[in-house]
Design an enzyme around this catalytic site. Structure first.
Site, mmCIF file in Angstrom:
data_model
loop_
_atom_site.group_PDB
_atom_site.id
_atom_site.type_symbol
_atom_site.label_atom_id
_atom_site.label_comp_id
_atom_site.label_asym_id
_atom_site.label_seq_id
_atom_site.Cartn_x
_atom_site.Cartn_y
_atom_site.Cartn_z
ATOM 1 C CD GLU A 145 20.409 22.376 -29.992
ATOM 2 O OE1 GLU A 145 19.410 23.041 -29.694
ATOM 3 O OE2 GLU A 145 20.410 21.144 -30.085
ATOM 4 C CG HIS A 167 13.529 26.922 -33.843
ATOM 5 N ND1 HIS A 167 14.451 27.207 -34.835
ATOM 6 C CD2 HIS A 167 14.069 25.947 -33.094
ATOM 7 C CE1 HIS A 167 15.504 26.421 -34.682
ATOM 8 N NE2 HIS A 167 15.299 25.643 -33.630
ATOM 9 N NE ARG A 171 16.087 27.484 -30.000
ATOM 10 C CZ ARG A 171 15.656 26.271 -29.789
ATOM 11 N NH1 ARG A 171 14.459 26.082 -29.291
ATOM 12 N NH2 ARG A 171 16.412 25.245 -30.075
ATOM 13 C CG HIS A 182 10.447 25.666 -31.427
ATOM 14 N ND1 HIS A 182 10.329 24.571 -32.256
ATOM 15 C CD2 HIS A 182 11.467 25.375 -30.566
ATOM 16 C CE1 HIS A 182 11.238 23.663 -31.914
ATOM 17 N NE2 HIS A 182 11.931 24.119 -30.882
ATOM 18 N NE ARG A 217 12.508 25.113 -25.254
ATOM 19 C CZ ARG A 217 13.052 24.362 -26.208
ATOM 20 N NH1 ARG A 217 13.757 23.296 -25.890
ATOM 21 N NH2 ARG A 217 12.887 24.660 -27.475
#
Ligand code: SIN
Length: 555
Positions: free
Chosen positions: A126, A251, A297, A358, A393
């Site tokens: 990811e 997100h 992100r 998110h 994060r």
């Protein structure tokens, strides 16, 4: 147990060793461990399966292959955290990660195995990860973990799970400090609204907040309906120190479709080759970041925001059509099926996506044992700010944080059990309803709920400026005052509890955002577009004593 009739509401005092508020991965993992020490009551707002964990598609990041190293995982987490990760915590979580993933496997979680070598896990990738390290159960990892933990919890005679129960506020008592003429505040449980609308008092030696995140503060979110920041709001009202609430993670890819409420298109789709494109099918991430579609992100969500604003587009698109059709269906069965339900065949067509709220990277500040600044009160999972995530994060680090800290909190309780188990329950104040009446017009709730979420989306979103933040503060403060008045005037209901909490959490996000006069990680402030070395520290705040309920003091 005793009953007290009070203005029509029945107050029941129930005692247990551990009261756990919330039933996601953090709450259930801690419940299973705590049950080795004493009695556990888990209260959960809806039915037990309704948690953010259950919706988590991607997986759990940990160093599980010889091609990876703890140093890599530590570094990726720190880079993503944009200068605010607590390195001690990062090292601890990364170090314990593989053990905790093996615990899950031993409990029965079925992660997908490597097709070449079934003794190894199939590890996904990811954004922000330099290696493949995400253990997954296709694209329903959270569901698989939740299923396994719930089975164990149900089979455990020391754990009671109460559905349709909502914590309203924490119960604080004064405890005398031995040999000193002083007392300190201690958490001794919570006031809880039960399924019949009565307020009960649950007393516990240790209370643990595992209520998940705050996504419902925003109009568009990937979170389930339960994510109303209840733990944060209760902890703040009780005087706990909060940290980094300005860092809300959006997100990048939530399905954009009229009928889809909050459906996530996992970052793992980009991990397996998915490319973000504009309405003409042109990839755009290379314009913004050398890591392209697998940038962290914050970078991807901002790039999409910019593309949409520049083109006046309602969404961008994710393209996975170049991958083998059978592979896509097998790797992403949930996404494939859900998109098909909406008439989108992801093996042939572009997926319309938009960013959505998110994950709350801040939370109730805890130490490395999950302890908050209030004695007897722990916080775990998304509710907590442990220092792992910093200002942004790293994908799939949250399930990991939850299991590692559930074990840490258990270790703390084990070490202190002699003292904790001798704690005496004092007399507590009964719930006062005064002149309160039944709320006859639910519209008072729904209208404010909708207003708050729109204001937060429009004024406190991915790209912020001082003017809009100040406007948001002004509007939400006014709504907050109205809600506090309703809270006094009417009997407490589930909707009222949640509305009161989202209003407070919204204000705390706004105040924290206004307090950080720089851009860093997820907090991008147009007026201060650069990061500043001297501001590379946590935003810590708490409630000002004796002041207006949302008056914030920065520490
Ligand atoms: C995803 O699958 O993209 C979500 C995983 C996460 O938020 O960590």
């Amino acid at each position: 147990m005793f009953h007290v009739k009070h203005m029509g509401a029945i107050l029941i005092n129930t005692t247990c060793d551990f009261l756990i508020v919330g039933s996601g991965i953090a709450g259930l993992s801690f419940a299973l461990r705590a049950a080795q020490l004493g009695t556990v009551t888990v209260i959960t707002k809806k039915n037990e399966i309704d948690s953010a964990t259950n919706l988590a598609q991607g997986g759990i990041a940990a160093v599980m292959s010889a091609n990876d190293s703890k140093q890599n995982h530590t570094l990726d987490t720190i880079v993503s955290g944009a200068g605010l990760c607590n390195e001690e915590v990062v090292r601890l979580v990364v170090d314990k990660g593989p053990e905790r993933v093996r615990d899950l496997i031993d409990m029965g979680v079925e992660f997908v195995k490597n097709s070449q070598d079934s003794s190894e896990l199939d590890l996904g990738r990811e954004g922000g990860h330099s290696k493949r390290r995400v253990a997954h159960a296709h694209d329903f990892t959270g569901k698989e973990i939740e299923r396994t933990l719930l089975e164990k919890v149900k089979a455990n005679g020391s754990i009671k799970v109460l559905e349709n129960h909502r914590a309203i506020d924490l119960l604080l008592i004064n405890r005398k400090i031995e040999n000193e003429n002083k007392s300190t505040k201690r958490c001794a449980g919570a006031y809880v609204l039960n399924e019949n609308g009565d307020v009960e008092v649950y007393m516990a030696k240790i209370t643990t907040l595992c209520t998940g995140g705050t996504g419902k503060v925003y109009l568009y979110t990937t979170n389930p309906d339960i994510a109303t920041g209840d733990g944060l709001a209760m902890a703040f009202r009780a005087g706990a120190i909060m940290a980094n609430l300005e860092f809300v993670q959006f997100h990048p890819t939530c399905l954009y479709h009229q009928k889809a409420k909050n459906f996530l298109i996992s970052e793992a789709v980009r991990g397996e080759g998915g490319i973000l494109v504009d309405q003409n099918g042109r990839p755009f991430m290379e314009k913004y970041d050398s890591r392209k579609d697998l940038a962290t992100r914050d970078a991807v969500a901002r790039a999409i925001d910019r593309e949409m604003k520049e083109r006046g587009a309602d969404c961008v698109f994710l393209d996975i059509t170049h991958k083998d059709k059978e592979y896509v269906k097998e790797r992403f069965p949930t996404i494939y099926k859900r998109c098909m339900d909406y008439g989108i065949d992801i093996t042939r067509e572009l997926i319309p996506v938009v960013p959505a709220a998110h994950y709350m990277c801040g939370g109730v500040e805890t130490d490395i044992w999950g302890r908050t600044s209030i004695d007897g009160l722990l916080a775990l999972g998304e509710t907590a700010c442990t220092g792992l995530h910093g200002a942004n994060r790293l994908a799939s680090n949250s399930l990991l944080e939850a299991v590692v800290f559930a074990e840490r909190a258990y270790q703390y309780c084990t070490n202190q059990w002699k003292t904790i188990s001798h704690e005496q329950f004092p007399e507590v104040e009964s719930w006062k309803v005064g002149d309160a009446q039944a709320l006859s017009e639910e519209i008072l709730i729904h209208h404010n709920w909708d207003l708050i979420r729109r204001i937060m989306w429009n004024y406190v979103g991915i790209v912020r400026n001082i003017k809009r933040l100040e406007l948001a503060r002004k509007h939400i403060n006014a709504i907050f005052q109205e809600i506090e008045q309703h809270y006094k005037d009417y009997f407490v209901t589930q909707n009222m509890i949640e509305l009161r909490n989202i209003a407070l959490v919204s204000l705390l996000i706004i105040e924290s955002a206004l307090n950080r006069k720089e851009s860093r990680g997820l907090h991008y402030l147009v007026d201060y577009p650069e990061s500043r070395e001297d501001l590379a520290k946590n935003t810590r705040c708490r409630k000002k004593t004796g002041e207006w309920p949302a008056e914030v003091e920065f520490l």
